[in-house]
Each structure stands twice: as structure tokens, then as C-alpha cells.
Design an enzyme around this catalytic site. Structure first.
Site, PDB file in Angstrom:
ATOM      1  N   THR A  33     -10.375 -16.652  15.574  1.00  0.00           N
ATOM      2  CA  THR A  33     -10.515 -16.101  14.223  1.00  0.00           C
ATOM      3  C   THR A  33     -11.923 -16.339  13.688  1.00  0.00           C
ATOM      4  O   THR A  33     -12.549 -15.438  13.119  1.00  0.00           O
ATOM      5  CB  THR A  33      -9.467 -16.738  13.288  1.00  0.00           C
ATOM      6  N   PHE A  93      -9.959 -23.770  24.135  1.00  0.00           N
ATOM      7  CA  PHE A  93      -9.616 -25.126  23.704  1.00  0.00           C
ATOM      8  C   PHE A  93     -10.840 -25.868  23.179  1.00  0.00           C
ATOM      9  O   PHE A  93     -11.707 -25.265  22.561  1.00  0.00           O
ATOM     10  CB  PHE A  93      -8.888 -25.886  24.815  1.00  0.00           C
ATOM     11  N   TRP A 113     -10.139 -15.843   7.678  1.00  0.00           N
ATOM     12  CA  TRP A 113      -8.763 -15.355   7.836  1.00  0.00           C
ATOM     13  C   TRP A 113      -8.366 -14.521   6.607  1.00  0.00           C
ATOM     14  O   TRP A 113      -7.809 -13.425   6.747  1.00  0.00           O
ATOM     15  CB  TRP A 113      -7.787 -16.519   8.019  1.00  0.00           C
TER      16      TRP A 113
END
Length: 557
Positions: free
Chosen positions: A75, A303, A411
Site C-alpha cells: 500500500t 516481508f 490507504w
């Protein structure tokens, strides 16, 4: 609104034809192989034409150790790309393709979220342009050819007990981790133990993502070690004489995919290796194309910085022939509170004490990335539950380390919510980047592993199981010890124990096995309890998914 609802609304009213997105970065209609109106692959002609074009700036987005739900790295990557374009920069995003394992499991897809998404979201998270299916077919075709070779007389004298090549499936299926195949009599094959990996952990996925072109892909496939003979001599795909067939199955899959964000920023999405098992980076071809088609390429590694970040820097950049000009570390208040010992169910409650304890994790990742001598910026992916006091603490704590930390709200606000981050990145891009690799690949294997464990994880020692030592002996005997290291480790901790949160020190990392991946060009070091075929959770996301009679999907993150 849910992510999927935002994406669906945009796709109905605002998504532009993919030819228009290509035109923004100098690609003609003939440069694209369209998969409908909204997605396309770059043609071989376009890739060949770009081959000698200069590179723009490279921004690597990585993160701290996440909670099980993930922390919005994709995002932030998408929002940063949109924000840079709002700042009149020519930015192109390069991301990995989602795997159906997390989509149907717990973590969800990999297209970003809210108003910082790439679209068409449903297509990308499901079958997209068929790359994952092509890879799965290629992996399993090679496995079938190996077993057929055993059945038809085993001319290469392959030891069925020492076959390294596993079958693959792009879904979490724990029942396929270990099995016996070839049962049912002489006409059903040679009985032996076998395994399935998830497709994104397969060597062919890594090969596809590290190949520089179709010829390099073919060479890499030919080098893959599929097992050993009874005399413990390695057997390769080339010896099996099926290099051409396997390469053929990946002929189209090697071409990067072009899509767009909600704000029409071009995005190349290609390849999807897991970062806890594999090297966790999108393809060299996609990142290179983004660097050549834009002035700034924004890419992410999977990650945390201890996994995808380290692997991008030590495995991918030598092949890419370009190192990052800036590294963006994504952090969230909730993940840091989690690393500070706060229970998952309480993460929306303000706790400066837990945040202060968990900050040690962010501090370690900052220091780790600074070892590479590249400017670092921290992006605080802000959630609605984050309090002003918590965010202010993080900004100040990073400032005391000499690092700029910027709250982002991409977001909810799209690129507009990442303008401050874009400004900080543009400022960092003005600073010198004197990239220094973590280790010398010519060092012995144990030294390279020890370097990663001590300098990145904060550990003290490495313990090797008997199987790992036996594998290492074979690796050294065959002259494969000068390859980089790909650590297979839990994503939830800097150690190999997912329960050790924060910034542990003094621990020992346990190595179970070391596997040569000559096609990919690295050695995979299996640590702790990491599995190459994950399992689904008790309540997989698939239970909440549906599709209406007119084809409208719901429940897809």
C-alpha cells in the site's frame, strides 16, 4: 468502503485503457501484448529496445517485522508512486504478483489497499495473465519427466532417495508436504518419497525473477540440479535433456505485466517469490524496465528488511546491476506495539510503553539498512487507531537516530496522503548512495551465513544439523560455495523463532539443511521451522468469498 469495493467502483468508472498507461511511459500499442483492456505484457521487441536505455533512480521499499496480518508495505509502495507523480516526477512502480496461498489464507492479496491500489485488483489477485499457472505447469512437468526417466530405465543413474526437485501448487496445502508416490505396481512408476512446495517457493520462480532475458532463462534452467546419482554426482536439467521444453512453458511468463494504480501510475507486476522461503523480489526484468521507462522506479521486497530487504540487496542487485538510491522502511504503530509484547487483540489501544519497547525492532532495521550505506527514510503507515502521541513518539525517536520519519495516510487518501513521504524521498535521493554489500560472495558458506545472522539478525551463533553439514560438504565438493545466501526464516522475528519479538540478541540460529539452487544462483539455508509448503489457517479467507450470478466478487481482500 472495503478494498475490493473501492477497486470495483474505480474499474467501472475511471480505469484507463492499458494502451494509454503505456503511452505515458513511451510504450506504443505495438510494444504491448494486451490481455483485455486493462492489462498487458511487454513484448520481446519492447524489452530488447529498452536493453541499452539508461536507468533512473531506484527506491526500495521494505519494512520492519510484521504482525500476522501484514503492515501495508505494498500500500505504501503504491501510494508513494502516486505521490511522486503528483510531485511531477515520472515514477513507475514494480511489484510482485500475488500468490493464491495468502489470498485464500490469511494475509490477503498483494495489490495494496484502500485508495492506494493497483487495478484490476480481482484479476491480479486471482489468475492475472497466467504466470503462476505457467510456473506451476513447468515445475510439475519437470517433476513428471524426472519420474518418467526413473521408470524408463534411469539412464542417468539417479538415486530416487536423493531427488531435490519437488512438485508445486500455488495454494497452501499441508497434506502435500510429504508423501509416497509411484504406488500401484510397475506400471505406476518407481515408488519414492516426494513433496510439494508452494509455487512461489519453487526454484523456477526464482529463476524467472532473476533471468535477464529468454536466453538467460534457458541457461539458468539448464543448470538446475534436480538430484544426485547413487555415486552422489549432481544431475541437472541439461543432462535430462528437457531444458527447451521447460523454457518453452515459460516463454510468455517471462514478459513483465503492465497495469495501473487507481491514480493511473504505471505499475509493472511480475514474479512473486515468498521472502521467508525464497528471495522475495519481483523480477529483474520488471524492475529494470521500470528504471528505464521512468525517472524513479519504486519497488518493494517482501516481508521485513531482514528477509526481502537483505535478499534484494545481496542477491538481486548484482543481477540487476543497479543498487538502491534510497531505502524506505515501512513501520506501523500496531506492529511495533506487537513487537513490544502487546497482544494482537489490544493493538488498537494506545500504549506508549509497548511502543517504546517495540521501537527496538525499528531501530535494528534502520541500523541494518544503514550498513549498506544507502539513505534511509521511515514511512509510518498510519492506521485510524493510531493516536497523535504514538505517531509523534515515532517521529521523534527516529529523528534522534538521524533518520526522517513521515506519517502517511495513503490507504485513505491515496497519493495525496503520501506527499510528505514523497518529499522526504526526493530529498534523500539528493544524498550520496555508496552501496556496500553485506558480505563477499567468495567467502566460505559458513562465514556468509554467520555474517547475516550477526549483522542483520543480531544473533550470536549458528548451529548446523547433521543433514545441513552433509549438504554443505556436497556443496563444497562441487564448487558451489561461492554463491550468495538465501535464508529461509520466519518473517515474524529477527531470529529463527517467531516468538522472539522486538530486537533479540545473543540467540543461536538453527540450520536444518542447505540446498543448492544453481539456476537461481544462490544457496537456500533452511532455518527453524520454516516450511516450503504452508498450511491454511483455521478460518481461511476463502470461507468468506463469493461470486454473484452476474460475476461480482465479494470477500476478496
Amino acid at each position: 468502503m472495503l478494498d475490493i469495493e473501492i477497486a470495483q467502483e474505480n474499474e467501472k468508472t475511471q480505469m484507463r485503457p492499458i494502451t494509454e498507461i503505456g503511452a505515458q511511459i513511451g510504450l506504443s500499442a505495438d510494444d504491448l501484448e494486451n490481455y483485455g483492456k486493462s492489462k498487458a505484457k511487454l513484448s520481446f521487441d519492447a524489452l530488447n529496445r529498452l536493453r541499452d536505455q539508461p536507468f533512473g533512480k531506484l527506491v526500495l521499499v521494505t519494512s520492519i517485522n510484521p504482525t500476522p496480518a501484514g503492515e501495508g508495505k505494498s500500500t505504501v509502495t503504491v501510494g508513494l508512486g502516486d505521490a511522486l507523480n503528483q510531485r511531477h516526477q515520472k515514477a513507475v512502480i514494480a511489484l510482485r504478483e500475488p500468490s493464491l496461498g495468502p489470498v485464500m489464507g490469511m494475509k490477503g492479496g498483494a495489490t495494496g489497499g484502500g485508495f492506494a491500489q493497483v487495478v484490476p485488483m480481482e484479476d491480479i489477485n486471482l489468475h492475472f495473465t497466467g504466470d503462476m499457472h505457467a510456473l506451476t505447469s513447468a515445475v510439475d512437468t519437470l517433476a513428471a519427466l524426472i519420474d518418467n526417466h526413473l521408470q524408463q530405465g534411469n539412464e542417468l543413474n539417479i538415486d530416487p532417495r536423493r531427488i531435490l526437485w519437488h512438485r508445486a501448487l500455488d495454494i497452501n496445502d499441508r497434506a502435500l508436504r510429504n508423501m509416497v508416490i509411484g504406488m500401484g505396481g510397475p506400471l505406476s512408476g518407481v515408488p519414492r518419497e516426494a513433496s510439494f512446495d508452494i509455487t512461489v517457493a519453487s526454484e523456477l520462480m526464482a529463476v524467472l525473477c532473476l533471468a535477464e532475458d529468454l536466453a538467460d532463462l534457458k541457461q539458468r534452467i539448464s543448470r538446475i540440479v534436480i538430484g544426485y546419482t547413487y555415486a552422489k554426482e549432481p544431475v541437472t536439467v541439461e543432462q535430462l535433456q528437457v531444458t527447451g521444453a521447460i523454457t518453452m512453458l515459460l516463454r510468455d511468463a517471462i514478459k513483465p505485466n503492465l497495469v495501473q494504480t487507481l491514480e493511473h501510475t504505471p505499475a509493472l507486476i511480475h514474479g512473486g517469490p515468498f521472502a521467508n522461503i525464497a528471495h522475495g523480489c519481483n523480477s529483474v526484468l520488471a524492475t529494470r524496465s521500470a528504471l528505464q521507462l521512468g525517472d524513479i522506479a519504486v519497488t518493494e521486497a517482501g516481508f521485513g528488511a531482514d528477509l526481502g530487504g537483505e535478499k534484494f540487496l545481496d542477491i538481486k542487485t548484482p543481477v540487476l546491476k543497479k543498487t538502491p538510491d534510497t531505502i524506505v522502511l515501512v513501520a506501523t504503530v500496531r506492529a511495533l506495539k506487537y513487537n513490544g509484547g502487546m497482544a494482537l487483540k489490544d493493538l488498537t489501544t494506545e500504549s506508549l510503553d509497548h511502543l517504546q519497547q517495540g521501537f527496538a525492532n525499528l531501530k535494528r532495521h534502520i541500523e541494518n539498512m544503514q550498513q549498506y550505506h544507502v539513505p534511509v527514510v521511515v514511512a509510518i503507515n498510519r492506521f485510524t487507531s493510531d493516536t497523535d502521541a504514538e505517531v509523534a513518539y515515532l517521529v521523534d525517536a527516529c529523528q534522534q537516530l538521524g533518520v526522517t520519519a513521515v506519517p502517511t495516510t495513503v490507504w485513505g487518501d491515496g497519493g495525496r496522503g503520501g506527499l510528505d513521504l514523497a518529499d522526504a524521498v526526493l530529498e534523500a535521493l539528493k544524498q550520496p548512495s555508496n552501496f556496500t554489500p553485506l558480505y563477499d560472495v567468495n567467502q566460505d558458506v559458513k562465514t556468509k551465513i554467520q555474517t547475516i545472522v550477526t549483522k542483520i539478525y543480531g544473533g550470536a551463533d549458528v548451529q548446523y544439523d547433521a543433514k545441513a553439514l552433509q549438504s554443505l560438504k556436497l556443496i563444497e565438493q562441487n564448487g558451489w560455495d561461492k554463491l550468495p545466501i538465501c535464508m529461509a526464516k520466519t518473517q515474524y522475528s529477527l531470529s529463527d523463532d517467531p516468538k522472539q519479538l522486538g530486537a533479540p540478541t545473543g540467540f543461536t540460529v538453527h540450520v536444518r539443511d542447505i540446498t543448492p539452487k544453481l539456476g537461481a544462483g544462490f544457496l537456500v539455508v533452511m532455518t527453524g521451522n520454516v516450511l516450503t509448503m504452508p498450511g491454511l489457517p483455521k478460518h481461511p479467507a476463502a470461507l468468506d468469498m463469493d461470486v454473484t450470478a452476474d460475476g461480482v466478487i465479494s470477500g476478496l481482500f
